[in-house]
Design a protein around this motif. Structure first.
Motif, PDB file in Angstrom:
ATOM      1  N   TYR A 119       0.805  -1.222   0.000  1.00  0.00           N
ATOM      2  CA  TYR A 119       0.000   0.000   0.000  1.00  0.00           C
ATOM      3  C   TYR A 119       0.835   1.267   0.000  1.00  0.00           C
ATOM      4  N   TYR A 135       3.309  -1.247 -12.608  1.00  0.00           N
ATOM      5  CA  TYR A 135       2.221  -0.280 -12.828  1.00  0.00           C
ATOM      6  C   TYR A 135       2.463   0.648 -14.041  1.00  0.00           C
ATOM      7  N   ILE A 162     -11.360   0.645  -9.863  1.00  0.00           N
ATOM      8  CA  ILE A 162     -12.122  -0.061  -8.819  1.00  0.00           C
ATOM      9  C   ILE A 162     -11.181  -0.940  -7.995  1.00  0.00           C
ATOM     10  N   ASP A 210     -12.628   2.381  -3.523  1.00  0.00           N
ATOM     11  CA  ASP A 210     -12.237   1.201  -2.758  1.00  0.00           C
ATOM     12  C   ASP A 210     -13.227   0.999  -1.622  1.00  0.00           C
ATOM     13  N   ASN A 262     -12.385  -0.164   1.143  1.00  0.00           N
ATOM     14  CA  ASN A 262     -11.629   0.144   2.358  1.00  0.00           C
ATOM     15  C   ASN A 262     -11.452   1.656   2.480  1.00  0.00           C
ATOM     16  N   ARG A 278      -7.445  -3.591 -11.232  1.00  0.00           N
ATOM     17  CA  ARG A 278      -6.409  -4.634 -11.211  1.00  0.00           C
ATOM     18  C   ARG A 278      -6.296  -5.243  -9.815  1.00  0.00           C
TER      19      ARG A 278
HETATM   20  C1  LIG Z   1      -4.970  -6.710  -3.966  1.00  0.00           C
HETATM   21  S1  LIG Z   1      -5.638  -5.107  -3.750  1.00  0.00           S
HETATM   22  C2  LIG Z   1      -5.293  -4.383  -5.339  1.00  0.00           C
HETATM   23  C3  LIG Z   1      -5.012  -2.929  -5.207  1.00  0.00           C
HETATM   24  C4  LIG Z   1      -4.607  -2.216  -6.505  1.00  0.00           C
HETATM   25  N1  LIG Z   1      -5.638  -2.225  -7.493  1.00  0.00           N
HETATM   26  C5  LIG Z   1      -3.317  -2.768  -7.071  1.00  0.00           C
HETATM   27  O1  LIG Z   1      -3.324  -3.337  -8.175  1.00  0.00           O
HETATM   28  O2  LIG Z   1      -2.290  -2.634  -6.427  1.00  0.00           O
HETATM   29  C6  LIG Z   1      -7.423  -5.349  -3.827  1.00  0.00           C
HETATM   30  C7  LIG Z   1      -8.201  -4.091  -3.485  1.00  0.00           C
HETATM   31  O3  LIG Z   1      -9.596  -4.324  -3.781  1.00  0.00           O
HETATM   32  C8  LIG Z   1     -10.381  -3.736  -2.755  1.00  0.00           C
HETATM   33  N2  LIG Z   1     -11.705  -4.394  -2.745  1.00  0.00           N
HETATM   34  C9  LIG Z   1     -11.998  -5.654  -2.327  1.00  0.00           C
HETATM   35  N3  LIG Z   1     -13.302  -5.912  -2.479  1.00  0.00           N
HETATM   36  C10 LIG Z   1     -13.872  -4.798  -3.018  1.00  0.00           C
HETATM   37  C11 LIG Z   1     -15.202  -4.457  -3.416  1.00  0.00           C
HETATM   38  N4  LIG Z   1     -16.207  -5.303  -3.249  1.00  0.00           N
HETATM   39  N5  LIG Z   1     -15.417  -3.232  -3.937  1.00  0.00           N
HETATM   40  C12 LIG Z   1     -14.391  -2.347  -4.069  1.00  0.00           C
HETATM   41  N6  LIG Z   1     -13.111  -2.613  -3.715  1.00  0.00           N
HETATM   42  C13 LIG Z   1     -12.839  -3.818  -3.195  1.00  0.00           C
HETATM   43  C14 LIG Z   1      -9.554  -3.970  -1.495  1.00  0.00           C
HETATM   44  O4  LIG Z   1      -9.920  -3.122  -0.428  1.00  0.00           O
HETATM   45  C15 LIG Z   1      -8.134  -3.727  -2.009  1.00  0.00           C
HETATM   46  O5  LIG Z   1      -7.725  -2.382  -1.885  1.00  0.00           O
END
Ligand SMILES: C[S@@+](CC[C@H](N)C(=O)[O-])C[C@H]1O[C@@H](n2cnc3c(N)ncnc32)[C@H](O)[C@@H]1O
Length: 229
Positions: A13, A25, A46, A69, A71, A115
Motif C-alpha cells: 500500500y 504499474y 475499482i 475502494d 476500504n 487490477r
Molecule cells: C490486492 S488489492 C489491489 C489494489 C490495486 N488495485 C493494485 O493493483 O495494487 C485489492 C483491493 O480491492 C479492494 N476491494 C476488495 N473488495 C472490493 C469491493 N467489493 N469493492 C471495491 N473494492 C474492493 C480492497 O480493499 C483492495 O484495496
C-alpha cells in the motif's frame, strides 16, 4: 497473519520504488493507453488500493482520475502515494464504495480499470453489470488481475510473493476460469466483451457501444474466438 505477510501487505500500500510491483504499474498503464486509446475523460479505478495504477495513468494522460475502494483507509493511502509521485492531490478523487453497488450514475465513466480486486468480489455478474452501467456510450472497461503484457513472464513470476499465490486459493482461482467469467458476463447481460488470457494475467475488456450493434471481434460471437494478447 505472519510477520512477513503483514510486512508484505504494508509494502503493497506504499507505492514507491521499493513496492514489490513497482516496475509493473507504469507498464500496465502504458498497455491500457496503447490498447484502449483513452487518454481523456473520467476514469474509475475499482479496488484502487494504493492508487498506483491511477497514479501511472495520471502521469501519461489527461484522464480525470477517480479511485474507488471498499476500504476507507485507501483514501489517505492514495493521496500520500500521489504526493510521493509528484501528482497534485486534486488530480485524484476518492470514493469509498463497493463494486457490487457503485455509487455513480449511469453512463458516467469513459474508462474503468481494475487490477487485483476481482479475486475479492462476491458476485461477479453483479459487479460486471455495475461496471457496464456506469460506462459512457463508447466507454471501455479493463478489469482483471496480473501483470502487463510488456513485462516478461520471468519478471512477473519473480515479483509475486508466495502468499499472493497461496492465500485463499479457492476464492482466487474461481475468477481465473474462462467459463466462470463468461457465465458472469452473460448473466450481467453485457454484450460487447472479450477475455484476454496469457502468462501475464486474466483480463475482461468490455465496450459499451453507442448503438446496440456488436463490434466485430466482440460479444457473444467472440466467445469462441477470444485471443490472447
Ligand atoms: C490486492 S488489492 C489491489 C489494489 C490495486 N488495485 C493494485 O493493483 O495494487 C485489492 C483491493 O480491492 C479492494 N476491494 C476488495 N473488495 C472490493 C469491493 N467489493 N469493492 C471495491 N473494492 C474492493 C480492497 O480493499 C483492495 O484495496
Amino acid at each position: 497473519m505472519t510477520e512477513q505477510k503483514a510486512k508484505d501487505l504494508k509494502a503493497f500500500y506504499r507505492y514507491d520504488a521499493d513496492h514489490p510491483f513497482a516496475s509493473m504499474y507504469p507498464l500496465l498503464a502504458k498497455q491500457i493507453v496503447d490498447d484502449l486509446g483513452v487518454t481523456s475523460g473520467p476514469c474509475l479505478d475499482i479496488g484502487t488500493g494504493s492508487g498506483a495504477l491511477l497514479i501511472e495513468l495520471g502521469k501519461i494522460t489527461g484522464l480525470e482520475l477517480m479511485g474507488l475502494d471498499i476500504n476507507p483507509e485507501a483514501r489517505v493511502l492514495v493521496s500520500e502515494n500521489a504526493r510521493r509521485h509528484g501528482l497534485p492531490e486534486e488530480r485524484i478523487a476518492f470514493l469509498q464504495g463497493d463494486v457490487h453497488a457503485l455509487p455513480l450514475p449511469d453512463g458516467d465513466i469513459r474508462l474503468v480499470v481494475s487490477r487485483g480486486s476481482i479475486p475479492f468480489w462476491d458476485d461477479h455478474a453483479t459487479a460486471f453489470r455495475e461496471i457496464y452501467r456506469v460506462l459512457q456510450p463508447g466507454g471501455v472497461a479493463f478489469v482483471g488481475g496480473g501483470f502487463s503484457r510488456y513485462q516478461s513472464k520471468e519478471e512477473a513470476d519473480r515479483m509475486r510473493p508466495d502468499w499472493v499465490r497461496k492465500d485463499n486459493p479457492e476464492k482466487r482461482a474461481r475468477w481465473l476460469h474462462r467459463e466462470f467469467l463468461e457465465e458472469a458476463l452473460l448473466d450481467a447481460t453485457v454484450t460487447n466483451w472479450r477475455i484476454i488470457e496469457g502468462g501475464y494475467g486474466t483480463w475482461v475488456e468490455m465496450r459499451k457501444t453507442s448503438q446496440a450493434s456488436v463490434t466485430a471481434g466482440y460479444g457473444e460471437g467472440a466467445r469462441h474466438a477470444m485471443s490472447d494478447l
